[in-house]
Design an enzyme around this catalytic site. Sequence first.
Site, mmCIF file in Angstrom:
data_model
loop_
_atom_site.group_PDB
_atom_site.id
_atom_site.type_symbol
_atom_site.label_atom_id
_atom_site.label_comp_id
_atom_site.label_asym_id
_atom_site.label_seq_id
_atom_site.Cartn_x
_atom_site.Cartn_y
_atom_site.Cartn_z
ATOM 1 C CG PHE A 107 9.063 -6.756 3.869
ATOM 2 C CD1 PHE A 107 9.206 -5.485 4.384
ATOM 3 C CD2 PHE A 107 8.253 -6.739 2.674
ATOM 4 C CE1 PHE A 107 8.272 -4.436 3.984
ATOM 5 C CE2 PHE A 107 7.321 -5.736 2.509
ATOM 6 C CZ PHE A 107 7.310 -4.684 3.151
ATOM 7 C CG ASP A 179 13.180 -7.362 -1.469
ATOM 8 O OD1 ASP A 179 13.430 -6.541 -1.987
ATOM 9 O OD2 ASP A 179 12.037 -8.190 -1.441
ATOM 10 C CE1 TYR A 204 6.497 0.141 -3.064
ATOM 11 C CE2 TYR A 204 5.936 -1.075 -5.141
ATOM 12 C CZ TYR A 204 6.048 -1.137 -3.879
ATOM 13 O OH TYR A 204 5.958 -2.212 -2.982
ATOM 14 C CE LYS A 205 9.066 -0.564 -0.461
ATOM 15 N NZ LYS A 205 9.317 -1.956 0.100
ATOM 16 N NE ARG A 351 8.833 2.185 7.941
ATOM 17 C CZ ARG A 351 8.553 1.467 6.582
ATOM 18 N NH1 ARG A 351 9.580 0.600 6.378
ATOM 19 N NH2 ARG A 351 7.683 1.619 6.051
HETATM 20 C C1 PLP Z 1 8.168 -2.850 -0.185
HETATM 21 C C2 PLP Z 1 8.924 -4.217 -0.179
HETATM 22 C C3 PLP Z 1 8.158 -5.242 -0.810
HETATM 23 C C4 PLP Z 1 7.013 -5.099 -1.661
HETATM 24 O O1 PLP Z 1 6.556 -6.046 -2.548
HETATM 25 P P1 PLP Z 1 5.420 -5.525 -3.451
HETATM 26 O O2 PLP Z 1 5.187 -6.985 -4.183
HETATM 27 O O3 PLP Z 1 5.685 -4.510 -4.544
HETATM 28 O O4 PLP Z 1 4.153 -5.224 -2.800
HETATM 29 C C5 PLP Z 1 8.648 -6.532 -0.895
HETATM 30 N N1 PLP Z 1 9.821 -6.628 -0.042
HETATM 31 C C6 PLP Z 1 10.676 -5.840 0.690
HETATM 32 C C7 PLP Z 1 11.648 -6.247 1.489
HETATM 33 C C8 PLP Z 1 10.057 -4.582 0.799
HETATM 34 O O5 PLP Z 1 10.743 -3.554 1.199
#
Ligand code: PLP
Length: 392
Positions: A107, A179, A204-205, A351
């Site tokens: 990511f 992660d 938040y997901k 998606r």
């Molecule tokens: C959604 C997501 C993030 C987002 O990180 P924020 O700091 O909350 O913006 C980071 N890593 C992965 C793998 C994600 O899916």
Amino acid sequence: MKQERFSFKENTLYMCGHSLGPMPKQAQKIIERCLKDWAQEGVLAWNKSDWIHLPYKMGQLIAPLIGAKEDEVIVCDSTSVNLFKVLHSALRLNPKRRIIITSSGNFPADLYIAQGIAHFNNNIELCYVPDDSNNIIESLTEEVAVLTLAHVDYRTGLIYDMREITERAHELGIIVVWDLSHSVGVVPLSLTKDNIDFAVGCTYKYLNGGPGAPSFVYANRRHHKNLVCPIYGWIGHRAPFTFSKSFENTPGVGAFLGGTPYILSMKALEGALGVFDDIVIERLYKDTINNGNYLIDLLNQKVPELVCVSSRVLGERGGHIAFKHDQAYAISRALIAEDLICDYRNPDLIRLSMPSLYLDLHDMQKASLIIEKVIRDKLYQKAEFQQKLFVT
Ligand SMILES: *Cc1c(COP(=O)(O)O)cnc(C)c1O
């Protein structure tokens, strides 16, 4: 159940829980209560409503969802910031080594954090390996300090074998940081049992914690004695209200706490986590995969020009599926105009997620009809859908 527990715009198919989950009604209720506490108690609520311990309390609620012990998880800051803190700590646990390995398709937010760490620490080198497990495992040597990966690929939804990769890394003395942003709340996890070192993830997901909900940090008990966090946050101090002049971190995962916790966001999250009280993640995951496979089957028949890039196999895919199309962006916008909420990822992916928490097979039929209509009638060719919005 979905109407009972979540608020949706009427007649909307919400298939974007991989980006921002829908609003749990309970979240709204708890925030409203919190606002009342704020109004009536003001500063006194830090004690009266025990706001100060919310980072730990939320950690205890998340622990069973990721197969961790209650004292291995806390909630604070964003996933990006937590990854920064955890990567630094992991490097400290392997002080003689200087290489961080990650996958080139990780990511981007996570790549940036790792790049920043390498940039600001002259002795640290960041190495990229191709995304597949075999390549990753083959790249591991006794010079590697830390391996960091996202458990679920944000494009295809492909899952890494977390236990296997961690085990192979441990054989070479490497610390692994996972992660779990796209796994928590939908994919079964057993961090303690699988001997995982560290993990971070979004709330938040699939946990539906709300826009900007704080992230979680997991640290295996085995590392608790040696944890150092590069941000000496006063809430992570052993005794913050002594206002002592020098920093001394609290033992355990609390060492990762930074400044004052985000109470309104924590309260939304508290309401959201309540939804999972009677949920068995294994069951939820199985039904989610069934939802997705049913949709893939329907679309394969009716809209063969949409190419699915996600696995159909239980255990190989997270909560979303992705379809490839050279008009992917315009299609995603046309679907949204038809009240099917989805998203687009550069350059050519649509998606869709279908957590069984609030979507079922009947919803998949409705989704397939909308997708079929948008593609067959070329509704995506409207000029208004060509121009990209800032957030996609
Ligand atoms: C959604 C997501 C993030 C987002 O990180 P924020 O700091 O909350 O913006 C980071 N890593 C992965 C793998 C994600 O899916």
